[in-house]
Design a protein around this motif. Structure first.
Motif, PDB file in Angstrom:
ATOM      1  N   TYR A 148       0.812  -1.218   0.000  1.00 51.72           N
ATOM      2  CA  TYR A 148       0.000   0.000   0.000  1.00 51.72           C
ATOM      3  C   TYR A 148       0.846   1.270   0.000  1.00 51.72           C
ATOM      4  O   TYR A 148       1.984   1.271   0.480  1.00 51.72           O
ATOM      5  CB  TYR A 148      -0.931  -0.004   1.210  1.00 51.72           C
ATOM      6  CG  TYR A 148      -1.842  -1.200   1.227  1.00 51.72           C
ATOM      7  CD1 TYR A 148      -2.837  -1.340   0.264  1.00 51.72           C
ATOM      8  CD2 TYR A 148      -1.678  -2.195   2.181  1.00 51.72           C
ATOM      9  CE1 TYR A 148      -3.662  -2.449   0.254  1.00 51.72           C
ATOM     10  CE2 TYR A 148      -2.501  -3.315   2.181  1.00 51.72           C
ATOM     11  CZ  TYR A 148      -3.490  -3.439   1.214  1.00 51.72           C
ATOM     12  OH  TYR A 148      -4.295  -4.544   1.208  1.00 51.72           O
ATOM     13  N   ALA A 149       0.244   2.313  -0.534  1.00 47.06           N
ATOM     14  CA  ALA A 149       0.953   3.597  -0.625  1.00 47.06           C
ATOM     15  C   ALA A 149       1.056   4.269   0.737  1.00 47.06           C
ATOM     16  O   ALA A 149       2.060   4.903   1.052  1.00 47.06           O
ATOM     17  CB  ALA A 149       0.237   4.526  -1.599  1.00 47.06           C
ATOM     18  N   ALA A 150       0.007   4.163   1.535  1.00 49.53           N
ATOM     19  CA  ALA A 150      -0.015   4.859   2.812  1.00 49.53           C
ATOM     20  C   ALA A 150      -0.844   4.068   3.802  1.00 49.53           C
ATOM     21  O   ALA A 150      -1.454   3.053   3.443  1.00 49.53           O
ATOM     22  CB  ALA A 150      -0.609   6.256   2.624  1.00 49.53           C
ATOM     23  N   GLY A 151      -0.844   4.534   5.046  1.00 51.35           N
ATOM     24  CA  GLY A 151      -1.666   3.873   6.063  1.00 51.35           C
ATOM     25  C   GLY A 151      -0.864   2.895   6.893  1.00 51.35           C
ATOM     26  O   GLY A 151       0.341   2.739   6.707  1.00 51.35           O
ATOM     27  N   LYS A 152      -1.606   2.238   7.787  1.00 49.64           N
ATOM     28  CA  LYS A 152      -0.988   1.367   8.777  1.00 49.64           C
ATOM     29  C   LYS A 152      -0.148   0.251   8.158  1.00 49.64           C
ATOM     30  O   LYS A 152       0.906  -0.113   8.660  1.00 49.64           O
ATOM     31  CB  LYS A 152      -2.125   0.762   9.610  1.00 49.64           C
ATOM     32  CG  LYS A 152      -1.722   0.255  10.959  1.00 49.64           C
ATOM     33  CD  LYS A 152      -2.958   0.080  11.791  1.00 49.64           C
ATOM     34  CE  LYS A 152      -2.982  -1.246  12.517  1.00 49.64           C
ATOM     35  NZ  LYS A 152      -4.278  -1.470  13.176  1.00 49.64           N
ATOM     36  N   GLU A 153      -0.669  -0.295   7.039  1.00 49.35           N
ATOM     37  CA  GLU A 153       0.028  -1.451   6.469  1.00 49.35           C
ATOM     38  C   GLU A 153       1.075  -1.076   5.426  1.00 49.35           C
ATOM     39  O   GLU A 153       1.690  -1.947   4.818  1.00 49.35           O
ATOM     40  CB  GLU A 153      -1.003  -2.405   5.852  1.00 49.35           C
ATOM     41  CG  GLU A 153      -1.819  -3.103   6.920  1.00 49.35           C
ATOM     42  CD  GLU A 153      -2.996  -3.853   6.325  1.00 49.35           C
ATOM     43  OE1 GLU A 153      -2.748  -4.730   5.485  1.00 49.35           O
ATOM     44  OE2 GLU A 153      -4.141  -3.527   6.685  1.00 49.35           O
ATOM     45  N   SER A 154       1.246   0.196   5.214  1.00 46.82           N
ATOM     46  CA  SER A 154       2.261   0.597   4.238  1.00 46.82           C
ATOM     47  C   SER A 154       3.636   0.563   4.894  1.00 46.82           C
ATOM     48  O   SER A 154       3.764   0.575   6.106  1.00 46.82           O
ATOM     49  CB  SER A 154       1.978   2.016   3.731  1.00 46.82           C
ATOM     50  OG  SER A 154       2.270   2.950   4.741  1.00 46.82           O
ATOM     51  N   THR A 155       4.660   0.497   4.037  1.00 49.66           N
ATOM     52  CA  THR A 155       6.027   0.585   4.550  1.00 49.66           C
ATOM     53  C   THR A 155       6.681   1.771   3.858  1.00 49.66           C
ATOM     54  O   THR A 155       6.136   2.307   2.888  1.00 49.66           O
ATOM     55  CB  THR A 155       6.830  -0.684   4.231  1.00 49.66           C
ATOM     56  OG1 THR A 155       6.871  -0.823   2.805  1.00 49.66           O
ATOM     57  CG2 THR A 155       6.232  -1.909   4.877  1.00 49.66           C
ATOM     58  N   GLN A 156       7.852   2.150   4.331  1.00 52.80           N
ATOM     59  CA  GLN A 156       8.525   3.292   3.737  1.00 52.80           C
ATOM     60  C   GLN A 156       8.801   3.038   2.248  1.00 52.80           C
ATOM     61  O   GLN A 156       8.593   3.906   1.400  1.00 52.80           O
ATOM     62  CB  GLN A 156       9.827   3.529   4.483  1.00 52.80           C
ATOM     63  CG  GLN A 156      10.168   4.972   4.616  1.00 52.80           C
ATOM     64  CD  GLN A 156      11.506   5.172   5.284  1.00 52.80           C
ATOM     65  OE1 GLN A 156      12.192   4.215   5.625  1.00 52.80           O
ATOM     66  NE2 GLN A 156      11.884   6.404   5.463  1.00 52.80           N
ATOM     67  N   GLU A 157       9.264   1.788   1.959  1.00 48.16           N
ATOM     68  CA  GLU A 157       9.637   1.490   0.566  1.00 48.16           C
ATOM     69  C   GLU A 157       8.427   1.445  -0.363  1.00 48.16           C
ATOM     70  O   GLU A 157       8.505   1.884  -1.515  1.00 48.16           O
ATOM     71  CB  GLU A 157      10.463   0.193   0.472  1.00 48.16           C
ATOM     72  CG  GLU A 157       9.825  -1.024   1.088  1.00 48.16           C
ATOM     73  CD  GLU A 157      10.172  -1.165   2.558  1.00 48.16           C
ATOM     74  OE1 GLU A 157      10.347  -2.298   2.994  1.00 48.16           O
ATOM     75  OE2 GLU A 157      10.254  -0.161   3.279  1.00 48.16           O
ATOM     76  N   SER A 158       7.283   0.945   0.165  1.00 46.54           N
ATOM     77  CA  SER A 158       6.094   0.913  -0.691  1.00 46.54           C
ATOM     78  C   SER A 158       5.626   2.336  -0.978  1.00 46.54           C
ATOM     79  O   SER A 158       5.239   2.666  -2.097  1.00 46.54           O
ATOM     80  CB  SER A 158       4.976   0.079  -0.044  1.00 46.54           C
ATOM     81  OG  SER A 158       4.525   0.698   1.139  1.00 46.54           O
ATOM     82  N   SER A 159       5.714   3.201   0.040  1.00 52.39           N
ATOM     83  CA  SER A 159       5.314   4.603  -0.178  1.00 52.39           C
ATOM     84  C   SER A 159       6.211   5.267  -1.206  1.00 52.39           C
ATOM     85  O   SER A 159       5.754   5.992  -2.082  1.00 52.39           O
ATOM     86  CB  SER A 159       5.381   5.381   1.135  1.00 52.39           C
ATOM     87  OG  SER A 159       4.557   4.808   2.090  1.00 52.39           O
ATOM     88  N   PHE A 160       7.519   5.009  -1.099  1.00 49.67           N
ATOM     89  CA  PHE A 160       8.453   5.580  -2.074  1.00 49.67           C
ATOM     90  C   PHE A 160       8.115   5.119  -3.489  1.00 49.67           C
ATOM     91  O   PHE A 160       8.160   5.891  -4.441  1.00 49.67           O
ATOM     92  CB  PHE A 160       9.894   5.168  -1.751  1.00 49.67           C
ATOM     93  CG  PHE A 160      10.615   6.138  -0.859  1.00 49.67           C
ATOM     94  CD1 PHE A 160      10.728   7.474  -1.217  1.00 49.67           C
ATOM     95  CD2 PHE A 160      11.207   5.721   0.329  1.00 49.67           C
ATOM     96  CE1 PHE A 160      11.401   8.382  -0.405  1.00 49.67           C
ATOM     97  CE2 PHE A 160      11.880   6.625   1.153  1.00 49.67           C
ATOM     98  CZ  PHE A 160      11.972   7.950   0.779  1.00 49.67           C
ATOM     99  N   LEU A 161       7.795   3.800  -3.613  1.00 48.11           N
ATOM    100  CA  LEU A 161       7.504   3.237  -4.937  1.00 48.11           C
ATOM    101  C   LEU A 161       6.314   3.949  -5.586  1.00 48.11           C
ATOM    102  O   LEU A 161       6.374   4.368  -6.745  1.00 48.11           O
ATOM    103  CB  LEU A 161       7.222   1.741  -4.793  1.00 48.11           C
ATOM    104  CG  LEU A 161       7.139   0.913  -6.077  1.00 48.11           C
ATOM    105  CD1 LEU A 161       8.375   1.089  -6.934  1.00 48.11           C
ATOM    106  CD2 LEU A 161       6.955  -0.562  -5.737  1.00 48.11           C
ATOM    107  N   TYR A 162       5.242   4.119  -4.829  1.00 48.80           N
ATOM    108  CA  TYR A 162       4.059   4.802  -5.363  1.00 48.80           C
ATOM    109  C   TYR A 162       4.367   6.265  -5.658  1.00 48.80           C
ATOM    110  O   TYR A 162       4.014   6.803  -6.701  1.00 48.80           O
ATOM    111  CB  TYR A 162       2.911   4.740  -4.356  1.00 48.80           C
ATOM    112  CG  TYR A 162       2.133   3.449  -4.345  1.00 48.80           C
ATOM    113  CD1 TYR A 162       1.117   3.223  -5.271  1.00 48.80           C
ATOM    114  CD2 TYR A 162       2.396   2.467  -3.401  1.00 48.80           C
ATOM    115  CE1 TYR A 162       0.382   2.054  -5.245  1.00 48.80           C
ATOM    116  CE2 TYR A 162       1.671   1.288  -3.367  1.00 48.80           C
ATOM    117  CZ  TYR A 162       0.662   1.088  -4.293  1.00 48.80           C
ATOM    118  OH  TYR A 162      -0.066  -0.062  -4.275  1.00 48.80           O
ATOM    119  N   LEU A 163       5.031   6.912  -4.689  1.00 47.28           N
ATOM    120  CA  LEU A 163       5.243   8.358  -4.812  1.00 47.28           C
ATOM    121  C   LEU A 163       6.141   8.698  -6.010  1.00 47.28           C
ATOM    122  O   LEU A 163       5.804   9.581  -6.816  1.00 47.28           O
ATOM    123  CB  LEU A 163       5.867   8.904  -3.525  1.00 47.28           C
ATOM    124  CG  LEU A 163       6.070  10.410  -3.511  1.00 47.28           C
ATOM    125  CD1 LEU A 163       4.741  11.141  -3.403  1.00 47.28           C
ATOM    126  CD2 LEU A 163       6.970  10.850  -2.351  1.00 47.28           C
TER     127      LEU A 163
END
Lengths: 592, 197
Positions: free
Chosen positions: B120-135
């Motif tokens: 996931y991009a954001a939220g409780k289950e997101s991780t830093q790397e997943s957020s970076f990937l989406y962003l």
């Protein structure tokens, strides 16, 4: 002509103008208005620091609910400090200084009719205006303006519930800065392209005034560093509003664990200071360029070490990108990395010393004309030295640890960056006022302004070094809870008294500025008997700068007091404009 | 009193000719620094040692092929204009536009696939790397939308036969930006492939 035409002319001449000279005026007036607000804020929080807990009617009158009963509340003290820093660094000394003088001087000194894109230039100002308005609106939202310091470190800036100023005020701060960055980028793009592509015939790079070199390098630094701040701000916006965890990890508020995990606030510091340190030179270089020009003109001597000046500015610009870690020595940085940043930081002393040496040797035995511009330029040399030497202590990781986050740092950066830049800006306004408004400023008021300002400025910032040595931390609302600092109370009162006088000294300048703009004596075309190209343009403003063909350039701009073999002035005057062709035996100063 | 008419067409044209390319190149420099800042942030975050690897969606590989093909098509369009072949130029630029849109679609499919796999991009289950990937991929698409708008402008002008062998500046500006976006995506793809994914 119909009223409709008059209204349209007014709109496109004074409001949505694409003429670089009008845009320069817009930046100047907006920058000064913002600067005045920043100054007033600092004077008010100095009252709190000098006389903690005492009630002041003036504070009650201006701050209202921020200071019930005339005493600034602790959270609003932080808001004032944050807004003062933000306004002074970005709105006055970045946009106000660069926006004014790059816009005014680039086309006029290189021999161009206008900027590469008048439209982008206009947009640049209006984005700046909008960002200023948003920043001011943030003062009036619930919870007050941003309060995490001008460096807006997370988590205070990343969690809306952290402190009162972390809510809507912080959101507006970020929006304002995003718009500001767009403005800065549009301006810088224009400055660089104009200098590279629109120079008049004969205006080679070794004939460019040092102001133009300074504006060029400033714009290049801006184009390379501001996007990184934008990236940092975007990640912060996502953490604040969309639940990401770039800068946040394992945070508890009121016993509740937040959902963020895995991030690090240190990441923000890296990204912020990658812009933050070059920003020091975005603020300083234009002031240094302005000083070079004024020192040479007012000593009636060629600038000493023209090429060394250019080389040192290039070195400073390059080094500014590899020193950001010295702001982070206490973040648990590997000591070896700390020593690398110490090395690169101390290296900046070399080109800085070259510049100081060249200013002093230009002044040495010069036939100095003491105008307010000259005085502020010499004042800049003074603050650049006295602020620079304390930088050697802060740039050294082993020494920095002792004074980190104390008033020593506040004293250092206000002298080397704040005072130097504002002195450069004042010098520039006094010197080019005839070019901006076609009128002269009052010299006596200018000299009074200088002496009161420099005495008060040192009175404010010099004692801060002693506070810092004693360990007094910066940004604290009051220190009465720490008996250790009881002896320091008098120093704070002393500083605040100078701050109050400094505030009133600036009113002399504002009066002189406004009065002279409307009622000052009409300026001649070249009042300082200067060589550079802007003084060949007519006093009255019109879009296009010169009637007929743009003048060609034949020599560098620093041929002052040039003597022939008989010891007489070469052309009978102690200055030779750049438009004068080289004589048979003459050499171009910039080439050698 | 004589005044200089800066609204004069030939003056404007001369300034445009002299400054358009440098403007786009310096603009590109600032975009490079923007993505440089973001990818540096990924590297700094990796240093914390808590960085988890995630699988890159196949759709992003398809995106890479699409954007390379779009650049080739655009280049073909420029050559055709220079040769005065409007029909092929129109076809090439239209193809570029379609491929650009397909790139956006493939990016969207990549995000859907990530989401379906619990990244996931954001939220409780997101991780830093997943957020970076989406962003990072999302911000690239935002820049690409600017490129698509410039492509539409170019296409309309070709329809109106505003370009010819001597006047291709507008296309050159647009193609420079488009090639840059392609290059940027290839950099981001491999960077993300070897850091996050």
């Amino acid at each position: 002509m119909s009223t409709h035409h008059h209204a349209k002319d007014f709109l496109f001449t004074y409001v949505f103008s694409q003429d670089h000279k009008m845009i320069s005026k817009q930046f100047l007036v907006t920058g000064f208005l913002m600067g005045f607000l920043g100054l007033a804020m600092s004077t008010m929080f100095r009252l709190q620091l000098g006389w903690p807990g005492e009630s002041f009617e003036v504070i009650d009158m201006f701050l209202g609910s921020w200071a019930e009963g005339g005493v600034i509340t602790p959270d609003k003290y932080l808001a004032l400090v944050t807004m003062h820093g933000t306004i002074m660094v970005f709105f006055l000394l970045t946009a106000g200084l660069s926006g004014t003088f790059s816009n005014l001087l680039i086309p006029l000194q290189i021999g161009a009719r206008d900027m590469a894109s008048g439209f982008l230039n206009m947009l640049s100002y209006w984005f700046f205006f909008v960002s200023s308005v948003i920043m001011l609106i943030s003062l009036f939202v619930e919870g007050g303006s941003a309060s995490a310091g001008w460096t807006i470190y997370p988590p205070l800036s990343a969690l809306p519930q952290a402190i009162p100023g972390s809510g809507a005020g912080m959101t507006l701060w970020l929006v304002s800065m995003a718009v500001f960055i767009v403005s800065s980028l549009l301006g810088s793009l224009n400055y660089i392209v104009t200098i590279f592509n629109l120079r008049t015939k004969g205006m080679t790079f070794t004939r460019l005034p040092l102001t133009i070199w300074a504006f060029l390098l400033t714009a290049i630094i801006g184009v390379l560093s501001f996007p990184v701040l934008l990236a940092a701000a975007l990640l912060l916006i996502f953490d604040r509003s969309f639940g990401t965890s770039f800068y946040l990890s394992d945070i508890y508020i009121g016993g509740q664990v937040l959902e963020h995990s895995g991030g690090s606030p240190i990441l923000f510091e890296h990204l912020f200071w990658f812009l933050g340190h070059p920003e020091v030179y975005i603020v300083l270089l234009p002031a240094l360029g302005i000083t070079s020009e004024i020192v040479s003109t007012m000593t009636r001597k060629p600038i000493f070490g023209y090429r060394a000046m250019i080389g040192s500015m290039m070195a400073i610009a390059f080094l500014s990108f590899v020193v950001w870690g010295h702001h982070m020595f206490l973040t648990g940085m590997n000591p070896f990395l700390g020593s690398v940043f110490t090395f690169t930081t101390l290296l900046i002393a070399v080109p800085s010393a070259v510049k100081v040496f060249n200013y002093l040797t230009t002044l040495w035995k010069g036939n100095i004309i003491f105008t307010p511009a000259t005085l502020f330029s010499v004042g800049l040399v003074s603050t650049f030295i006295s602020g620079g030497v304390t930088g050697l202590i802060l740039g050294n990781s082993a020494l920095d640890i002792n004074v980190h986050d104390t008033y020593y740092v506040v004293g250092h950066f206000h002298i080397v960056m704040g005072l130097s830049a504002i002195f450069g800006m004042f010098a520039g306004v006094y010197h080019w006022f005839p070019k901006i408004f076609g009128r002269m400023m009052n010299n006596k008021l200018g000299i009074l302004h200088f002496w009161t300002t420099i005495i008060c400025a040192y009175g404010v910032f010099f004692p801060m070094h002693f506070l810092g040595f004693a360990g007094v931390p910066r940004r604290y609302y009051e220190n009465s809870a720490f008996p250790l600092f009881d002896d320091m109370v008098d120093i704070n009162t002393f500083i605040s008294m100078f701050a109050i006088v400094a505030f009133f000294a600036q009113l002399i300048f504002f009066f002189n500025f406004v009065y002279s703009a409307f009622r000052g004596p009409r300026a001649p075309m070249n009042p300082w008997r200067s060589n550079s190209l802007e003084w060949t343009a007519p006093v009255e403003h019109f879009h296009g700068n010169w009637y007929g063909e743009i003048p060609h350039v034949h020599r560098w701009p620093y041929d002052y007091s040039k003597l022939n073999a008989e010891g007489e002035y070469v052309y009978g005057e102690d200055f030779i404009p750049q438009t004068t062709p080289l004589g048979e035996d003459e050499k171009d100063g910039g080439e050698h | 009193m004589t005044t200089i008419r800066l609204e004069n067409i030939s003056y404007k044209e001369e300034i445009r000719r002299k400054t358009s390319k440098p403007l786009i190149w310096i603009g590109i420099m600032s975009i490079v620094m923007f993505f440089g800042g973001l990818t540096s942030a990924v590297i700094v975050s990796q240093g914390s040692g808590e960085f988890l690897k995630i699988t890159m969606p196949f759709a992003f590989t398809v995106s890479t092929v699409i954007i390379v093909l779009s650049s080739v098509a655009f280049h073909f369009g420029l050559i055709s204009i220079k040769k005065g072949n409007y029909a092929i130029a129109k076809l090439s630029i239209a193809t570029t536009l379609v491929l650009g849109l397909l790139f956006v679609v493939s990016q969207y499919l990549g995000w859907v696939s990530l989401n379906e796999n619990g990244i996931y991009a954001a939220g409780k289950e997101s991780t830093q790397e997943s957020s970076f990937l989406y962003l990072i991929t999302g911000l690239h698409v935002l820049h690409l939308i600017g490129g698509l708008i410039s492509l539409i402008v170019v296409l309309v002008k070709i329809m109106k036969e505003r370009y010819n062998a001597e006047n291709v500046l507008g296309i050159q500006i647009s193609i420079t930006y488009w090639h840059f976006l392609g290059g940027l995506w290839i950099y981001l793809f491999f960077f993300l492939r070897y850091t996050i994914a």
